[in-house]
Design a protein around this motif. Structure first.
Motif, PDB file in Angstrom:
ATOM      1  N   SER A 155    -108.939  40.212 -12.675  1.00 12.76           N
ATOM      2  CA  SER A 155    -108.650  40.234 -14.122  1.00 12.76           C
ATOM      3  C   SER A 155    -107.191  40.587 -14.278  1.00 12.76           C
ATOM      4  O   SER A 155    -106.693  41.476 -13.591  1.00 12.76           O
ATOM      5  CB  SER A 155    -109.494  41.286 -14.850  1.00 12.76           C
ATOM      6  OG  SER A 155    -109.030  41.439 -16.195  1.00 12.76           O
ATOM      7  N   SER A 161    -107.981  46.200 -18.361  1.00  9.78           N
ATOM      8  CA  SER A 161    -109.129  45.719 -17.583  1.00  9.78           C
ATOM      9  C   SER A 161    -110.047  46.838 -17.080  1.00  9.78           C
ATOM     10  O   SER A 161    -109.600  47.777 -16.426  1.00  9.78           O
ATOM     11  CB  SER A 161    -108.597  44.928 -16.378  1.00  9.78           C
ATOM     12  OG  SER A 161    -109.620  44.740 -15.423  1.00  9.78           O
ATOM     13  N   ASN A 202    -112.086  46.343 -14.787  1.00  8.80           N
ATOM     14  CA  ASN A 202    -112.152  46.182 -13.328  1.00  8.80           C
ATOM     15  C   ASN A 202    -110.977  46.844 -12.622  1.00  8.80           C
ATOM     16  O   ASN A 202    -111.134  47.376 -11.532  1.00  8.80           O
ATOM     17  CB  ASN A 202    -112.289  44.690 -12.981  1.00  8.80           C
ATOM     18  CG  ASN A 202    -113.691  44.230 -13.276  1.00  8.80           C
ATOM     19  OD1 ASN A 202    -114.617  44.491 -12.506  1.00  8.80           O
ATOM     20  ND2 ASN A 202    -113.887  43.600 -14.424  1.00  8.80           N
ATOM     21  N   GLU A 250    -116.347  38.883 -14.592  1.00  5.64           N
ATOM     22  CA  GLU A 250    -117.133  37.638 -14.604  1.00  5.64           C
ATOM     23  C   GLU A 250    -116.713  36.834 -15.822  1.00  5.64           C
ATOM     24  O   GLU A 250    -116.737  37.354 -16.937  1.00  5.64           O
ATOM     25  CB  GLU A 250    -118.633  37.961 -14.682  1.00  5.64           C
ATOM     26  CG  GLU A 250    -119.512  36.717 -14.760  1.00  5.64           C
ATOM     27  CD  GLU A 250    -120.993  37.076 -14.616  1.00  5.64           C
ATOM     28  OE1 GLU A 250    -121.428  37.338 -13.487  1.00  5.64           O
ATOM     29  OE2 GLU A 250    -121.687  37.104 -15.648  1.00  5.64           O
ATOM     30  N   ASN A 274    -117.709  33.359 -17.681  1.00  5.73           N
ATOM     31  CA  ASN A 274    -118.615  32.205 -17.790  1.00  5.73           C
ATOM     32  C   ASN A 274    -119.473  32.038 -16.545  1.00  5.73           C
ATOM     33  O   ASN A 274    -119.579  30.968 -15.961  1.00  5.73           O
ATOM     34  CB  ASN A 274    -117.816  30.936 -18.125  1.00  5.73           C
ATOM     35  CG  ASN A 274    -117.064  31.107 -19.434  1.00  5.73           C
ATOM     36  OD1 ASN A 274    -117.611  31.653 -20.394  1.00  5.73           O
ATOM     37  ND2 ASN A 274    -115.809  30.703 -19.482  1.00  5.73           N
ATOM     38  N   ARG A 275    -120.035  33.184 -16.129  1.00  6.48           N
ATOM     39  CA  ARG A 275    -120.982  33.248 -15.009  1.00  6.48           C
ATOM     40  C   ARG A 275    -120.376  32.876 -13.653  1.00  6.48           C
ATOM     41  O   ARG A 275    -121.079  32.454 -12.738  1.00  6.48           O
ATOM     42  CB  ARG A 275    -122.218  32.375 -15.281  1.00  6.48           C
ATOM     43  CG  ARG A 275    -123.004  32.830 -16.516  1.00  6.48           C
ATOM     44  CD  ARG A 275    -123.684  34.162 -16.242  1.00  6.48           C
ATOM     45  NE  ARG A 275    -124.535  34.585 -17.339  1.00  6.48           N
ATOM     46  CZ  ARG A 275    -124.292  35.642 -18.126  1.00  6.48           C
ATOM     47  NH1 ARG A 275    -123.208  36.384 -17.950  1.00  6.48           N
ATOM     48  NH2 ARG A 275    -125.127  35.979 -19.072  1.00  6.48           N
ATOM     49  N   SER A 308    -118.742  44.362 -15.938  1.00  5.39           N
ATOM     50  CA  SER A 308    -118.638  43.531 -17.135  1.00  5.39           C
ATOM     51  C   SER A 308    -119.381  44.188 -18.279  1.00  5.39           C
ATOM     52  O   SER A 308    -120.206  45.084 -18.081  1.00  5.39           O
ATOM     53  CB  SER A 308    -119.174  42.120 -16.881  1.00  5.39           C
ATOM     54  OG  SER A 308    -120.556  42.066 -17.134  1.00  5.39           O
TER      55      SER A 308
HETATM   56  C1  LIG Z   1    -113.449  33.697 -20.750  1.00  6.48           C
HETATM   57  C2  LIG Z   1    -114.449  34.820 -20.701  1.00  6.48           C
HETATM   58  C3  LIG Z   1    -115.711  34.609 -20.200  1.00  6.48           C
HETATM   59  C4  LIG Z   1    -116.611  35.675 -20.062  1.00  6.48           C
HETATM   60  N1  LIG Z   1    -117.823  35.451 -19.480  1.00  6.48           N
HETATM   61  C5  LIG Z   1    -118.618  36.502 -19.192  1.00  6.48           C
HETATM   62  C6  LIG Z   1    -119.780  36.337 -18.381  1.00  6.48           C
HETATM   63  O1  LIG Z   1    -120.101  35.245 -17.936  1.00  6.48           O
HETATM   64  N2  LIG Z   1    -120.518  37.428 -18.109  1.00  6.48           N
HETATM   65  C7  LIG Z   1    -120.197  38.679 -18.579  1.00  6.48           C
HETATM   66  O2  LIG Z   1    -120.915  39.628 -18.287  1.00  6.48           O
HETATM   67  N3  LIG Z   1    -119.109  38.874 -19.332  1.00  6.48           N
HETATM   68  C8  LIG Z   1    -118.298  37.815 -19.633  1.00  6.48           C
HETATM   69  N4  LIG Z   1    -117.154  37.997 -20.376  1.00  6.48           N
HETATM   70  C9  LIG Z   1    -116.867  39.336 -20.909  1.00  6.48           C
HETATM   71  C10 LIG Z   1    -116.223  40.208 -19.849  1.00  6.48           C
HETATM   72  O3  LIG Z   1    -117.233  40.959 -19.186  1.00  6.48           O
HETATM   73  C11 LIG Z   1    -115.234  41.170 -20.504  1.00  6.48           C
HETATM   74  O4  LIG Z   1    -114.215  40.433 -21.154  1.00  6.48           O
HETATM   75  C12 LIG Z   1    -114.634  42.145 -19.517  1.00  6.48           C
HETATM   76  O5  LIG Z   1    -113.874  43.092 -20.223  1.00  6.48           O
HETATM   77  C13 LIG Z   1    -113.780  41.408 -18.469  1.00  6.48           C
HETATM   78  O6  LIG Z   1    -113.380  42.292 -17.463  1.00  6.48           O
HETATM   79  P1  LIG Z   1    -111.994  43.100 -17.522  1.00  6.48           P
HETATM   80  O7  LIG Z   1    -112.175  44.202 -18.547  1.00  6.48           O
HETATM   81  O8  LIG Z   1    -111.802  43.633 -16.148  1.00  6.48           O
HETATM   82  O9  LIG Z   1    -110.918  42.127 -17.937  1.00  6.48           O
HETATM   83  C14 LIG Z   1    -116.254  36.956 -20.524  1.00  6.48           C
HETATM   84  C15 LIG Z   1    -114.981  37.153 -21.063  1.00  6.48           C
HETATM   85  C16 LIG Z   1    -114.089  36.115 -21.147  1.00  6.48           C
HETATM   86  C17 LIG Z   1    -112.706  36.367 -21.692  1.00  6.48           C
END
Ligand SMILES: Cc1cc2nc3c(=O)[nH]c(=O)nc-3n(C[C@H](O)[C@H](O)[C@H](O)COP(=O)(O)O)c2cc1C
Length: 183
Positions: free
Chosen positions: A12, A17, A19, A78, A80-81, A114
Motif C-alpha cells: 500500500s 496505511s 498495513n 487487499e 478488489n480481492r 483490511s
Molecule cells: C481499490 C480498492 C479496492 C479495495 N478492495 C478491497 C477488498 O477487496 N477487500 C477488502 O477487504 N478491502 C478492500 N478495500 C478496502 C481496503 O481494505 C482499505 O482501503 C484499506 O485501508 C487498505 O489498506 P491500507 O490502509 O494499508 O492502505 C479496497 C480499497 C481500495 C482503494
C-alpha cells in the motif's frame, strides 16, 4: 547465524496505511537479532519487459535490497480481492530479467490488514501463488487475516492488547521459519 536482515514489502502506498502501521508494530515483536527495513516501491516505473536490459535505478535498488536480505516480510492491503497493483509491479520488477529473480529462495511471511471482514485472505492467497512460482518458501501457518478496526494499535503504535498474543505467536513462528531456512 547471529543476525537476520529482513526486507519488508508493504502493499500500500497510502499515507495512513493500516498495513504500514501493522508492519511497524509487528516488527517490534521480533527478537533483537532480527532487523527489518522497508523497501521502497513507490518510485518504481510500471514494469515493461522492453526495459529488462536497462533497468531503472529504482529497480536496481530494489533488487539489491532484496538480494541483501536474508528473508522477506510482505504486509499487504487487499484491492478488489487481490494484491494491489503496486505490489505486483514491484514483484515483477525484481523477478526479471529472466534468470535473475532476486526473490528466489528467500523465506517469507505474508500478512495483511483490511477494513473488510475477510481481512486480506484473498489477496494473501493470490500472493502465495505468485511467490510459489518465484521459488519463495512462504510460512504456511499460522495464517493472519487482520481486521483493521478500533484498538488494533495502541496510542504508541504498538499492537493493541486484543491482538498482541495472536500476533506475537505469528512473529514467533515467522522467526522460526526464517531461521530454519537461513541457518
Ligand atoms: C481499490 C480498492 C479496492 C479495495 N478492495 C478491497 C477488498 O477487496 N477487500 C477488502 O477487504 N478491502 C478492500 N478495500 C478496502 C481496503 O481494505 C482499505 O482501503 C484499506 O485501508 C487498505 O489498506 P491500507 O490502509 O494499508 O492502505 C479496497 C480499497 C481500495 C482503494
Amino acid at each position: 547465524m547471529s543476525h537476520y536482515q529482513i526486507a519488508v514489502v508493504v502493499g500500500s502506498l497510502r499515507k495512513d496505511s493500516f498495513n504500514r502501521k501493522l508492519a511497524y508494530s509487528l516488527v517490534k515483536l521480533a527478537p533483537p537479532e532480527f532487523s527489518f527495513k522497508q523497501v521502497q516501491i513507490s518510485d518504481l516505473p510500471l514494469y515493461n519487459q522492453d526495459d529488462d536490459a536497462n533497468q531503472a535505478e529504482s529497480v536496481k535498488r530494489l533488487k539489491s535490497e532484496v538480494r541483501a536480505a536474508h528473508a522477506l516480510l510482505f504486509v499487504t492491503a487487499e484491492y478488489n480481492r487481490s494484491i494491489p497493483g503496486v505490489l505486483k509491479n514491484a514483484i515483477d520488477h525484481a523477478s526479471r530479467p529472466y534468470g535473475q529473480n532476486a526473490w528466489a529462495g528467500k523465506p517469507a511471511g505474508v500478512i495483511g490488514a483490511s477494513i473488510g471482514a475477510v481481512g486480506t485472505a484473498l489477496a494473501q492467497q493470490h500472493l502465495r501463488n505468485v511467490l510459489a512460482y518465484l521459488d519463495v518458501p512462504v510460512l504456511g501457518q499460522p495464517e493472519a487475516f487482520i481486521h483493521a478496526k478500533e484498538g488494533l494499535f495502541d496510542e504508541a503504535g504498538n499492537i493493541g492488547a486484543d491482538s498482541k498474543q495472536f500476533l506475537q505467536n505469528w512473529m514467533d513462528q515467522y522467526v522460526a521459519w526464517v531461521k530454519k531456512h537461513v541457518d
